[in-house]
Motif scaffolding. Structure first.
Motif, short mmCIF file in Angstrom:
data_model
loop_
_atom_site.label_atom_id
_atom_site.label_comp_id
_atom_site.label_asym_id
_atom_site.label_seq_id
_atom_site.Cartn_x
_atom_site.Cartn_y
_atom_site.Cartn_z
N GLN A 250 0.83 -1.21 0.00
CA GLN A 250 0.00 0.00 0.00
C GLN A 250 0.86 1.26 0.00
O GLN A 250 0.53 2.25 -0.64
CB GLN A 250 -0.94 -0.01 1.21
N SER A 251 1.99 1.21 0.74
CA SER A 251 2.90 2.35 0.77
C SER A 251 4.22 1.93 1.37
O SER A 251 4.34 0.84 1.94
CB SER A 251 2.30 3.51 1.59
N GLN A 253 7.73 3.71 3.57
CA GLN A 253 8.34 4.87 4.19
C GLN A 253 9.36 4.41 5.23
O GLN A 253 9.09 3.56 6.06
CB GLN A 253 7.28 5.75 4.88
N GLU A 277 3.29 1.29 -4.85
CA GLU A 277 1.93 0.98 -4.43
C GLU A 277 1.27 0.02 -5.43
O GLU A 277 1.37 0.18 -6.64
CB GLU A 277 1.11 2.27 -4.35
#
Length: 360
Positions: A250-251, A253, A277
């Motif tokens: 989804q992401s 970081q 993504e």
């Protein structure tokens, strides 16, 4: 580095002289002085051929092998300053313990006093003092393996090579001897290369493990790195047990991925730096990295398909939709064993999970 393999390849003729079989395919490996490195992999992966090339029993078709800065590609075994401990022990049945251990020193024509001193010192190291006059058939399997180890160590080699040395012992003796081998190796700080197909053995004794598959190196790392951060599905599946669960990124970081896993959102670590993504991935979940009926946190619903009580652990197979997960409950405070057909919830230890590319 003390022992180096540089782009080493070994090819054998095929059966009946037709074609060729590449046993070792362009591998490179650096081993530091005093390090114990284990070559681990399934049968036919090339680990024993690699060890035999280091020993000088086989010669590479291409590439180089260096010991302490010297190329040793074409040196015969007796000029490589290495000793080998074999799977079959290979001790002489007609010689007693002292004579077996002293054999190589006598062949080298060392003075009698030096032979006696080195044999006594080595027998003390392997805890066989007092067994000097015993015949091999008067020794247990573990004691015979200690004789084989003493005979290799008494030569004071630069490198100790071990080829499946514990495979002929029963489980309890094998556990004792692997601890002894590690103790001795660390005590005398001898550079060692160890071959085994036993994952637990490799995890127990190694500074680093080299995972081999089809003649190539899949991954090199410490036992913790290999187990917790496998770089391929093969490594994750070969070392220990693992569940492979499909997920979607989804992401990403700060080195953490947010992954949709079985309809739940989890934060997990990744083997690669870049995921976009929507990328489909495989999440590696070890059986002990899940918790049954957690008090809090993200979880999925499942049905127990199998429960096996093993004393120190309880093993479960739990169906979550069409996916079946293997789970191990290790907490001794949990006295409940969930029976087959029981509805349960599974929680994930998110900081223990690991993501691999879908095609790894």
């Amino acid at each position: 580095m003390y022992l180096t393999l540089e782009n080493v390849t070994k090819v054998f003729p095929g059966r009946g002289g037709e074609g060729e079989v590449t046993a070792v395919d362009n591998i490179s490996l650096d081993i530091a002085k005093g390090e114990l490195v284990t070559l681990l992999g399934p049968s036919g992966c090339g680990k024993t051929t690699t060890l035999r090339m280091i020993a000088g029993f086989e010669f590479p078709n291409s590439g180089n092998i260096y010991l302490d800065g010297q190329e040793i590609n074409n040196l015969p075994p007796h000029k490589r300053d290495m000793s080998m401990v074999f799977q079959s022990y290979a001790i002489f049945p007609h010689l007693n313990v002292y004579e077996n251990v002293a054999y190589g020193l006598k062949v080298a024509r060392l003075p009698k006093k030096e032979v006696q001193e080195r044999v006594a010192k080595t027998l003390d190291l392997v805890e066989l003092t007092g067994y000097e006059k015993r015949a091999p058939n008067q020794l247990s399997g573990g004691q015979q393996q200690r004789v084989a180890l003493a005979r290799a160590l008494v030569m004071e080699p630069k490198v100790l090579l071990m080829d499946e040395p514990l495979s002929n012992l029963d489980a309890k003796l094998r556990e004792q001897m692997r601890s002894e081998i590690r103790r001795i190796q660390q005590l005398i700080n001898i550079t060692s290369v160890y071959v085994t197909h036993d994952q637990v053995e490799a995890m127990t004794i190694s500074d680093r493990i080299v995972i081999m598959n089809e003649g190539r190196i899949e991954q090199i790392g410490t036992p913790i790195e290999i187990y917790r951060h496998p770089q391929s599905r093969f490594v994750a599946d070969f070392i220990g047990r693992a569940n492979f669960i499909p997920g979607v990124v989804q992401s990403q970081q700060d080195g953490q991925l947010t992954v949709n896993l079985m309809g739940r959102t989890l934060e997990v670590a990744a083997a690669e730096d870049e995921y976009t993504e929507g990328t489909e991935v495989t999440v590696v979940v070890r059986p002990e990295m899940m918790v049954l009926n957690p008090a809090a946190g993200a979880h999925v619903d499942g049905i127990v398909r199998r429960a096996s009580y093993l004393g120190d652990v309880v093993e479960y197979d739990v169906a979550v939709g069409e996916q079946q997960l293997s789970l191990v409950e290790t907490d001794p405070r949990h006295l409940t064993i969930y029976p087959e057909g029981e509805a349960v919830q599974i929680g994930f230890l998110q900081d223990c999970l690991y993501v691999l590319p879908l095609t790894s």
